[in-house]
Motif scaffolding. Structure first.
Motif, PDB file in Angstrom:
ATOM      1  N   ARG A  26       0.836  -1.200   0.000  1.00  0.00           N
ATOM      2  CA  ARG A  26       0.000   0.000   0.000  1.00  0.00           C
ATOM      3  C   ARG A  26       0.876   1.258   0.000  1.00  0.00           C
ATOM      4  O   ARG A  26       2.065   1.185   0.310  1.00  0.00           O
ATOM      5  CB  ARG A  26      -0.929   0.004   1.204  1.00  0.00           C
ATOM      6  CG  ARG A  26      -1.804  -1.228   1.358  1.00  0.00           C
ATOM      7  CD  ARG A  26      -2.654  -1.510   0.151  1.00  0.00           C
ATOM      8  NE  ARG A  26      -3.495  -0.387  -0.220  1.00  0.00           N
ATOM      9  CZ  ARG A  26      -4.248  -0.346  -1.326  1.00  0.00           C
ATOM     10  NH1 ARG A  26      -4.221  -1.358  -2.165  1.00  0.00           N
ATOM     11  NH2 ARG A  26      -4.980   0.705  -1.591  1.00  0.00           N
ATOM     12  N   GLU A  56      -6.956   4.337   4.784  1.00  0.00           N
ATOM     13  CA  GLU A  56      -7.589   3.582   3.702  1.00  0.00           C
ATOM     14  C   GLU A  56      -8.675   2.643   4.230  1.00  0.00           C
ATOM     15  O   GLU A  56      -9.591   2.283   3.488  1.00  0.00           O
ATOM     16  CB  GLU A  56      -6.547   2.755   2.961  1.00  0.00           C
ATOM     17  CG  GLU A  56      -5.542   3.565   2.168  1.00  0.00           C
ATOM     18  CD  GLU A  56      -4.700   2.695   1.276  1.00  0.00           C
ATOM     19  OE1 GLU A  56      -4.719   2.916   0.057  1.00  0.00           O
ATOM     20  OE2 GLU A  56      -4.030   1.786   1.796  1.00  0.00           O
ATOM     21  N   ASN A  84       4.000   0.581  -1.988  1.00  0.00           N
ATOM     22  CA  ASN A  84       3.386   0.219  -3.267  1.00  0.00           C
ATOM     23  C   ASN A  84       4.084  -0.972  -3.920  1.00  0.00           C
ATOM     24  O   ASN A  84       4.129  -1.087  -5.152  1.00  0.00           O
ATOM     25  CB  ASN A  84       3.405   1.408  -4.232  1.00  0.00           C
ATOM     26  CG  ASN A  84       2.584   2.572  -3.728  1.00  0.00           C
ATOM     27  OD1 ASN A  84       1.380   2.440  -3.526  1.00  0.00           O
ATOM     28  ND2 ASN A  84       3.235   3.704  -3.490  1.00  0.00           N
TER      29      ASN A  84
END
Length: 572
Positions: free
Chosen positions: A41, A51, A106
């Protein structure tokens, strides 16, 4: 042409940057281990991030200390408006600014290379840079929640619910199955000064009356975070995640439509502030370690000889049907006291260099329903990272370290301000041999190795401006560090949700977040009459001051006007 492949060589690699992975990576890095954290993430925090926005819950009987308390107190200090983005910056800072720690955001782990029963390397794909990252390490930790390293390495796992007979669990099943607790997409609402309209999309579920909603309380109280809008326990909580997310959005928006437009639910002035599109999971794959913690361990409050963390959340087993189940959403059995979690439940029994922490530890389904909450998970992560540090220092395998050096890991955790019920921190020889006096009160608890008060057990000294505590030696000695533990009001903050990171909903005129008033904010250290340290803005419970000095007499002087507690004052 091909995508770039970037090689990283570290000692310890952590997969998953939720609170468990953060705890593992930071603990190892702070103990001198070259560490890499791979997280899929854009921000750390996992279920606690903006999130997903699950509350950070833990033991209601004994509020956690260590890294999770450091995070909470930093949040109290900097996030007075209860903003989730500010909370994200605080979790980000803990990992991104940590020495010895490289973070790959990510970046999704997608492959592993094995040598026999040992992991040699893992590979991740970073979508933002369109590059592959290969990480070679001595020890790996899977803190991903879904246990991504299990299918990539062949690590033994369990999925679903055991029988009553296997562990003597009264809450288990007559027959084993693969059903789990489900996942939730949350909603946050904000109270306004005027009525607010809500128009649902046509694709949302319709709940026109109370009979169409399962037995779920849905009044807008300060503790309403819609956790019960849950699905997925009857399906595959990994393979079916995207479909389940779509259904959860339909349900969540339908519930809000019901509250706004079908009957009086006290939300006329509330507007939707945020809707979560990333489900928060409770259960999927669980690794199998040398020990599987179970219901009798939890309900008895068991103290394991190799305890490295503890829990106390109720046995909170959600029905796998979630919103589709018309009966009660969960079985909730409150515990009388906390229980400990053994180190043997934090490493794989068939992969030689694999640790794990979080909701994927070696636990039965029933035990998981208590151990899965995030404050407990961060304790587990800190324990796993500390185990990695000791294993690397001593040149031993993970299992050998766990079986032979668990006491060293326990002392490392206690030194780093983790509470371990039933265990006491070893104090330094320099403190044992010193003369200790105070201007008032008994200072001896400051060197008893028990850095918090318990019911009927005082482990603190109290003082205010004008008071002092003094260590004195026959002759001057060299020192390099001072360790202090202050009172962050652990007992009071465990009530009324005062320990939670951010509120579930935003009410008008809600009080802001502040540093606990019990913390000594201003103090000085005096060495042989000379002030060598003066701090006026402390907001943390654990404070370690590293500086070389030589002295015969060392004093701690609180400078706050009101008397406040001190749990530890130690010179090394």
């Amino acid at each position: 042409m091909s995508l770039e492949n970037i090689l990283h060589k570290v000692q310890f690699c952590v997969i998953g940057g939720g609170l468990a992975g953060m705890g593992a990576a930071v603990a190892a890095a702070r103990n001198g281990v070259k560490t890499l954290l791979m997280h899929e993430r854009p921000m750390p925090g996992g279920n606690a991030s903006s999130e997903i926005r699950m509350w950070v819950c833990g033991s209601p009987q004994l509020l956690e200390t260590g890294l999770i308390e450091e995070l909470r107190l930093e949040n109290h200090y900097r996030n007075n408006t209860n903003n989730y983005s500010v909370w994200d910056t605080i979790t980000y800072e803990m990992v991104a600014m940590q020495e010895n720690l490289t973070v790959l955001f990510n970046c999704s782990c997608l492959d592993a290379v094995m040598d026999g029963n040992r992991i040699v390397s893992v590979k991740g794909y970073q979508q933002t840079t369109q590059s592959f990252h290969e990480v070679q390490a001595d020890i790996f930790a899977d803190c991903s929640g879904d246990s991504i390293l299990a299918p990539l390495t062949g690590a033994e796992i369990r999925i679903g619910r055991e029988t009553k007979q296997e562990f003597g669990e009264s809450l288990a099943q007559d027959e084993a199955d693969r059903r789990t607790m489900g996942m939730s997409c949350l909603l946050q609402a904000r109270e306004m000064t005027t009525p607010q309209k809500f128009i649902p999309p046509k694709w949302a579920n319709s709940y026109p009356d109370e009979e169409t909603i399962p037995a779920r309380g849905h009044s807008m109280g300060k503790c309403q975070n819609f956790w019960w809008v849950e699905l997925g326990g009857m399906e595959d909580s990994i393979a079916d995640s995207e479909t389940l997310r779509d259904e959860l959005l339909k349900s969540m928006i339908g519930i809000w439509d019901h509250m706004k437009n079908h009957g009086d639910h006290g939300v006329e002035n509330f507007a939707v502030d945020w809707i979560g599109f990333l489900p928060g999971k409770r259960e999927s794959r669980r690794f199998v370690g040398d020990y599987i913690i179970n219901q009798p361990d939890i309900t008895s409050g068991k103290i394991f000889h190799d305890a490295v963390a503890y829990g106390g959340w109720p046995i909170d087993d959600h029905h796998p049907g979630g919103m589709l189940h018309r009966g009660a959403a969960n079985t909730c059995i409150k515990l009388d006291k906390p229980y400990t979690i053994p180190l043997r439940s934090l490493y794989s029994r068939n992969i030689g260099n694999l640790l794990f922490a979080g909701r994927n530890i070696s636990a039965s389904h029933t035990a998981l329903s208590s151990t899965r909450v995030m404050a407990t998970c961060m304790l587990l992560g800190q324990a796993a990272g500390s185990c990695a540090a000791v294993a690397l220092k001593n040149g031993k395998s993970v299992r050998q370290t766990a079986l032979e050096d668990y006491a060293e890991i326990q002392q490392m955790l206690l030194e780093d301000d983790c509470t371990l019920p039933g265990f006491t921190r070893q104090i330094s020889e320099a403190v044992k041999e010193a003369g200790l006096s105070a201007s008032s009160g008994d200072p001896e608890p400051l060197r008893n190795g028990r850095d918090r008060d318990y019911p009927d057990e005082c482990n603190s000294w109290s003082g205010k401006c004008g008071d002092c505590v003094t260590y004195e030696y026959p002759e001057a000695k060299k020192f390099s560090m001072i360790r202090l533990v202050f009172d962050s009001d652990l007992e009071e903050r465990r009530f009324d949700h005062k320990h939670l990171n951010v509120p579930a909903n935003y009410f008008l005129n809600a009080p802001g977040r502040v540093v606990p008033a019990t913390i000594i904010k201003s103090f000085a250290i005096i060495a042989d009459g000379k002030e060598i340290v003066k701090i006026s803005d402390n907001h943390q419970r654990l404070v370690r001051i590293k500086l070389p000095f030589r002295a015969k007499r060392i004093e701690f002087r609180p400078l706050d006007s009101e008397a406040k507690k001190l749990f530890a004052f130690e010179v090394r």
